[in-house]
Design a protein around this motif. Structure first.
Motif, PDB file in Angstrom:
ATOM      1  N   TYR A 157       0.829  -1.204   0.000  1.00 17.15           N
ATOM      2  CA  TYR A 157       0.000   0.000   0.000  1.00 17.15           C
ATOM      3  C   TYR A 157       0.865   1.256   0.000  1.00 17.15           C
ATOM      4  N   ASN A 158       0.292   2.316  -0.583  1.00 18.41           N
ATOM      5  CA  ASN A 158       0.916   3.634  -0.527  1.00 18.41           C
ATOM      6  C   ASN A 158      -0.184   4.693  -0.533  1.00 18.41           C
ATOM      7  N   TRP A 159       0.032   5.780   0.259  1.00 17.68           N
ATOM      8  CA  TRP A 159      -0.971   6.836   0.415  1.00 17.68           C
ATOM      9  C   TRP A 159      -0.374   8.170  -0.035  1.00 17.68           C
ATOM     10  N   THR A 160      -1.222   8.997  -0.643  1.00 19.18           N
ATOM     11  CA  THR A 160      -0.836  10.377  -0.958  1.00 19.18           C
ATOM     12  C   THR A 160      -2.020  11.299  -0.686  1.00 19.18           C
ATOM     13  N   LEU A 161      -1.703  12.568  -0.393  1.00 15.12           N
ATOM     14  CA  LEU A 161      -2.720  13.601  -0.197  1.00 15.12           C
ATOM     15  C   LEU A 161      -2.373  14.762  -1.121  1.00 15.12           C
ATOM     16  N   ILE A 187      -8.074  18.087   8.363  1.00 13.25           N
ATOM     17  CA  ILE A 187      -7.294  17.731   7.177  1.00 13.25           C
ATOM     18  C   ILE A 187      -8.234  17.631   5.981  1.00 13.25           C
ATOM     19  N   SER A 188      -7.863  18.240   4.881  1.00 13.07           N
ATOM     20  CA  SER A 188      -8.705  18.182   3.680  1.00 13.07           C
ATOM     21  C   SER A 188      -7.826  17.977   2.456  1.00 13.07           C
ATOM     22  N   GLY A 189      -8.428  17.507   1.373  1.00 15.45           N
ATOM     23  CA  GLY A 189      -7.711  17.302   0.124  1.00 15.45           C
ATOM     24  C   GLY A 189      -8.105  16.013  -0.555  1.00 15.45           C
ATOM     25  N   ARG A 190      -7.376  15.664  -1.631  1.00 14.79           N
ATOM     26  CA  ARG A 190      -7.655  14.457  -2.409  1.00 14.79           C
ATOM     27  C   ARG A 190      -6.769  13.329  -1.898  1.00 14.79           C
ATOM     28  N   LEU A 191      -7.380  12.391  -1.188  1.00 11.26           N
ATOM     29  CA  LEU A 191      -6.657  11.274  -0.588  1.00 11.26           C
ATOM     30  C   LEU A 191      -6.677  10.084  -1.554  1.00 11.26           C
ATOM     31  N   VAL A 192      -5.490   9.528  -1.861  1.00  9.79           N
ATOM     32  CA  VAL A 192      -5.370   8.415  -2.810  1.00  9.79           C
ATOM     33  C   VAL A 192      -4.676   7.243  -2.126  1.00  9.79           C
ATOM     34  N   CYS A 193      -5.264   6.049  -2.274  1.00 13.92           N
ATOM     35  CA  CYS A 193      -4.644   4.810  -1.798  1.00 13.92           C
ATOM     36  C   CYS A 193      -4.330   3.944  -3.014  1.00 13.92           C
TER      37      CYS A 193
END
Length: 395
Positions: free
Chosen positions: A216-220, A246-252
C-alpha cells in the motif's frame, strides 16, 4: 476446433470416427513450420507462434467421410510469466488463472535423458526430442524445440517445488535443479472506508479484494503523507488515521506482482461532526461522519412533525377568526324593516363617536335618505358601533 486459454494452442476434437487423419490450413494455405511451434503425433493439436492470426481450418477425414471446422483466430496477447530454472532453487511467480512458461533447457536435442517432476509425481520423461507421455494434461504444454514447459490456467494447487534432472547417455545423473513456483492472485478491487474516532480524527481503511501479499501507498493532493497529516505517521499499511481539519484528495494505491489499482476520496475539513441529541429515548453523543449522519435526524424530524400537528389547527382557527372580524368591520349597509313590510335598505354614514353631544348637534351631521316601507313584520336595525341617524317614512 477448440482454443485453449488463448495462448495459441488449438485442438481439433472428433466425436466419432475410425482412423481419422488431420490437416490444418491458415488463410487458405497449408500450415507451415514458420507458423507452428509444435504439433502432437496425431496432428490434432497445434501450437501457433505469437502474433499469428487469420482464418484457421481443421479438416478430418477417413475412408468414408470428410468434415472440417473453421474459425477466425485473434492475435494472442503476451500475458505470460516467464521463469528460468538455470539457477538452482530459483523462485517463480505465476498469476492465478494465468500462464507460466518455465525455461528448462536450451533445447532437448542436446540432452540425452531428462525428467521433469513436481512435488508429488513425474510430469514427463524424455530422450532428446522425444518425450513421454506425448500427450500431457490439457493445461500442460512442452515444446522440446525450445526446451520450455508451460502451465496454463494456474491454480493454487500448482504452487510448490518442481525438479529437473538430466542424465548422460549411460543414465548417469548429470545435474539436478529445483524451482519454487508460487501462484498469487492479482488485486481485483479496492475501496476507501472512512470512520470518525473519539477525538474527531478520521480513520481511513483501504480495503482490497482478491490480492495476495498486497502493498500500500498513500498520498494527499499528490504528496506523500507526513506526521503533520497522520496520527501517528504510517503510510505503508492499509489503515491510516488523519488529524483533525485535514482536507484534500486522498489516494490509496494497492499492488502486488501481477496488478496495480488505486482509488481516491475527497476529504473535507468538516468530514467529522460532533452530535449530542436524544433519539428514541437514548442519549447520543460523539463524532460521526457528516455525510452519513442519521443518528440525530430522526428526532429532529419527529419534533417537526409534532409541532406541525399542533400548530396547524391553531393557524386555521386564527385565520377564520381574522376573516370573520374583517368581514364585520367592512359592513356599512343595514337592513331596516317594519311590520308587514318588505325589507328596504338605508345607506348610513357612520361618524366616529367622540364626546357625547346634544341631539341637535348629531342631527346636523347626518345625511338623510328616503326609505319606502311596505307592510311586513317588524324588525330592527343592527349595527356594530353606536350610530346616530333618523329615518323618515314618506307617506
Amino acid at each position: 476446433m477448440e482454443n485453449k486459454y488463448e495462448i495459441g494452442l488449438y485442438r481439433c476434437l472428433l466425436k466419432s470416427g475410425d482412423s481419422p487423419q488431420y490437416t490444418w490450413s491458415l488463410n487458405g494455405n497449408k500450415t507451415r513450420n514458420t507458423e507452428i511451434v509444435e504439433r502432437n503425433a496425431e496432428n490434432n493439436i497445434i501450437i501457433l507462434r505469437q502474433n499469428i492470426s487469420g482464418y484457421l481450418v481443421c479438416s478430418v477425414e477417413n475412408h468414408i467421410s470428410h468434415v472440417s471446422k473453421e474459425g477466425m483466430i485473434p492475435v494472442c496477447k503476451d500475458e505470460e510469466t516467464h521463469c528460468n530454472i538455470s539457477e538452482d532453487g530459483a523462485g517463480c511467480y505465476g498469476a492465478l488463472r494465468g500462464t507460466v512458461v518455465i525455461q528448462l533447457m536450451k533445447n532437448t536435442s542436446e540432452t540425452p535423458k531428462y525428467e521433469w517432476k513436481n512435488k508429488t509425481s513425474t510430469i514427463l520423461r524424455g530422450r532428446r526430442n522425444n518425450y513421454f507421455p506425448d500427450t500431457l494434461k490439457d493445461r500442460f504444454v512442452f515444446i522440446p524445440m525450445y526446451g520450455t514447459f508451460s502451465i496454463m490456467n494456474l491454480s493454487r494447487a500448482d504452487s510448490g517445488q518442481y525438479t529437473l534432472e538430466t542424465f548422460d547417455s549411460d543414465g548417469k545423473n548429470i545435474e539436478k535443479k529445483t524451482l519454487q513456483l508460487i501462484v498469487q492472485a492479482p488485486v481485483s478491487s479496492v475501496q476507501l472506508v472512512p470512520e470518525c474516532l473519539s477525538q474527531g480524527e478520521m480513520k481511513v481503511s483501504c480495503l482490497s479484494e482478491g490480492g495476495d501479499s498486497p502493498q500500500y501507498n498513500w498520498t494527499l493532493d499528490g504528496h506523500t503523507l507526513t506526521d503533520s497529516v497522520l496520527f501517528p505517521e504510517n503510510h505503508e499499511t492499509n489503515v491510516i488515521v488523519l488529524r483533525q481539519n485535514i482536507s484534500g484528495r486522498l489516494v490509496c494505491s494497492v499492488w502486488n506482482r501481477f496488478s496495480f489499482l488505486s482509488t481516491e476520496k475527497t476529504i473535507s475539513t468538516w468530514g467529522c461532526t460532533f452530535i449530542n441529541c436524544t433519539s428514541n429515548g437514548t442519549q447520543i453523543s460523539g463524532w460521526v461522519l457528516t455525510e452519513n449522519n442519521i443518528l440525530c435526524v430522526e428526532s429532529v424530524v419527529a419534533l417537526g412533525m409534532v409541532m406541525t400537528s399542533v400548530l396547524s389547527p391553531l393557524v386555521f382557527f386564527l385565520a377564520v377568526a381574522i376573516g370573520f372580524i374583517c368581514t364585520k368591520k367592512k359592513r356599512h349597509t343595514f337592513k331596516v324593516e317594519k311590520d308587514n313590510s318588505e325589507p328596504v335598505y338605508a345607506e348610513i354614514r357612520v361618524v366616529p363617536q367622540q364626546e357625547r353631544q346634544t341631539e341637535e348637534t348629531v342631527e346636523e351631521e347626518m345625511d338623510y335618505k328616503q326609505v319606502t316601507f311596505s307592510e311586513l313584520p317588524q324588525q330592527t336595525v343592527q349595527a356594530e358601533h353606536p350610530v346616530y341617524a333618523q329615518v323618515c317614512k314618506v307617506r
